[in-house]
Design an enzyme around this catalytic site. Structure first.
Site, PDB file in Angstrom:
ATOM      1  N   HIS A   1      41.367 -15.289 -64.607  1.00 34.37           N
ATOM      2  CA  HIS A   1      40.280 -14.955 -65.511  1.00 34.37           C
ATOM      3  C   HIS A   1      40.601 -15.521 -66.888  1.00 34.37           C
ATOM      4  CE1 HIS A   1      37.326 -12.589 -67.764  1.00 34.37           C
ATOM      5  NE2 HIS A   1      36.736 -12.365 -66.614  1.00 34.37           N
TER       6      HIS A   1
ATOM      7  N   ASP B   1      35.691 -10.473 -58.790  1.00 37.23           N
ATOM      8  CA  ASP B   1      35.024 -11.069 -57.636  1.00 37.23           C
ATOM      9  C   ASP B   1      35.825 -10.937 -56.348  1.00 37.23           C
ATOM     10  OD1 ASP B   1      32.733 -12.137 -59.035  1.00 37.23           O
ATOM     11  OD2 ASP B   1      34.112 -13.558 -59.960  1.00 37.23           O
TER      12      ASP B   1
END
Length: 389
Positions: free
Chosen positions: A270, A326
């Site tokens: 991320h 996700d």
């Protein structure tokens, strides 16, 4: 040309684009808050309706305020039949995000109010703003569920006003009474995805909103940005990746080959978090709840995912690469009966609360976005007519 000397930062990485009081994250410790409230507490104790209120209005609601907001959302779940007819003329193999963007963009034509957006701006506390926030937020789940049925050649399932937001969405998608445990899990998922500071789609909403475009087009622009594979849709790719791995025994070799070839491992890493995404931890806990509720029966891909996380911890954690939101969300959605290409539209349903909160904050002290550029083209030169070339 030295990009640093010219002040150019590719992707505007780390460049403040606005001031906001809506959400905050600290990627070093894995902290995410909405209006100061930790996401862990909201996912455990709040509801999507209350979380949306907090994002849009800044404080926890009193009981009567929340009851009125919830009642307004329930009363605005239906959309005009014309919107349904628009869907019927779309290609049935079109992506749900494109169908959603098309229909959200059209809402302003059926619920007019654009004329109230003037060059002098509009009060963020006006009745128009409150009405449009409710109408758009209430419509999102309806539109996503409508497309699921229409693309199969069926009439859409009508929304119900006796169900919560999450319950009603599952009912419209599956046309059966929602299981209470599954509905609570879906509700928590909506809370988790509702806001995440100034990401690409929220920035798109800010830019569009700064022109005083109507809010349905603000949300439509954000939907278009979310549809890109570098923003939304990674959870669908996670499941495709787990399908490719095939079994727990193949995880280690698959991961080594993937890293050797410098290929993306979907659901890991991320731009902000240098530890495990706090939302990923919560989603994994929700998967465990669902597995217990179903007496251990859940997707075999979950076992592969857990094995992949264990292997990746040895290879990627030292580099600050951990599972993100996700990695587990797609597993959870598929376990709830959601088709894979509908994962990103669910993301959009939830994130609409954050987009509208930022739109309201933007127009309260609006200034149109007008960034500059670093020009890399020709110096001024003379035009030559065709006859002399």
């Amino acid at each position: 040309m030295d990009k640093v000397q010219n002040g150019y930062v590719p992707g505007l990485k780390g460049v403040p684009a606005t001031e906001s009081a809506i959400s905050y994250l600290d990627g070093q410790v894995g902290l995410l808050t909405y209006r100061g409230y930790p996401i862990v507490e909201l996912a455990r104790h709040s509801t999507f309706e209350e979380t949306a209120w907090v994002l849009i209005n800044g404080e926890l609601p009193q009981a009567d305020h929340l009851a009125r907001f919830d009642a307004d959302l329930r009363a605005n779940r239906r959309v005009k039949y014309n919107v349904r007819d628009i869907m019927k003329f779309l290609p049935i193999d079109g992506h749900p995000m494109e169908a959603l963007q098309t229909c959200v963009a059209s809402l302003g034509m059926f619920y007019p109010g654009q004329e109230r957006m003037t060059a002098n701006g509009i009060s963020a506390d006006s009745e128009f703003v409150e009405q449009m926030i409710v109408k758009i937020l209430a419509s999102m789940a309806t539109l996503v569920a409508m497309w699921e049925h229409i693309r199969r050649g069926d009439d859409p399932v009508q929304p119900r006003t006796d169900l919560t937001y999450a319950e009603n969405f599952l009912y419209m998608m599956n046309e059966r009474e929602p299981d209470p445990v599954e509905a609570r899990i879906m509700d928590a998922c909506l809370v988790l995805h509702a806001e995440h500071t100034i990401n690409a789609s929220t920035f798109s909403a800010l830019v569009c909103g700064s022109t005083l475009a109507p809010p349905n087009l603000v949300v439509a622009s954000a939907i278009g940005t979310l549809a890109g594979p570098l923003h939304g849709g990674a959870n669908q790719r996670v499941l495709n990746m787990l399908d490719e791995i095939g079994s727990v025994e193949k995880v280690s070799d698959w991961l080594d080959q993937r890293l050797t070839n410098k290929q993306v491992v979907w659901g890991f890493g991320h731009r902000e978090y240098k530890v495990k995404d706090p939302r990923a931890d919560i989603l994994q806990g929700l998967l465990e709840q669902l597995r217990e509720h179903r007496s251990g029966q859940i997707s075999p891909l979950y076992e592969i995912a857990m094995a992949l996380e264990r292997c990746a911890e040895e290879r990627l954690a030292p580099k600050g690469i951990f599972p993100n939101v996700d990695f587990y969300s797609g597993l959870l959605y598929e376990a709830l009966g959601i088709p894979r290409d509908q994962f990103t539209p669910i993301f959009a349903i939830s994130r609409t609360a954050g987009w509208l909160a930022h739109w309201k904050e933007q127009i309260a002290n609006n200034r149109i976005f007008r960034p500059t550029q670093v020009y890399t083209g020709y110096d001024p030169r003379s035009y030559k007519p065709m006859s002399t070339r």
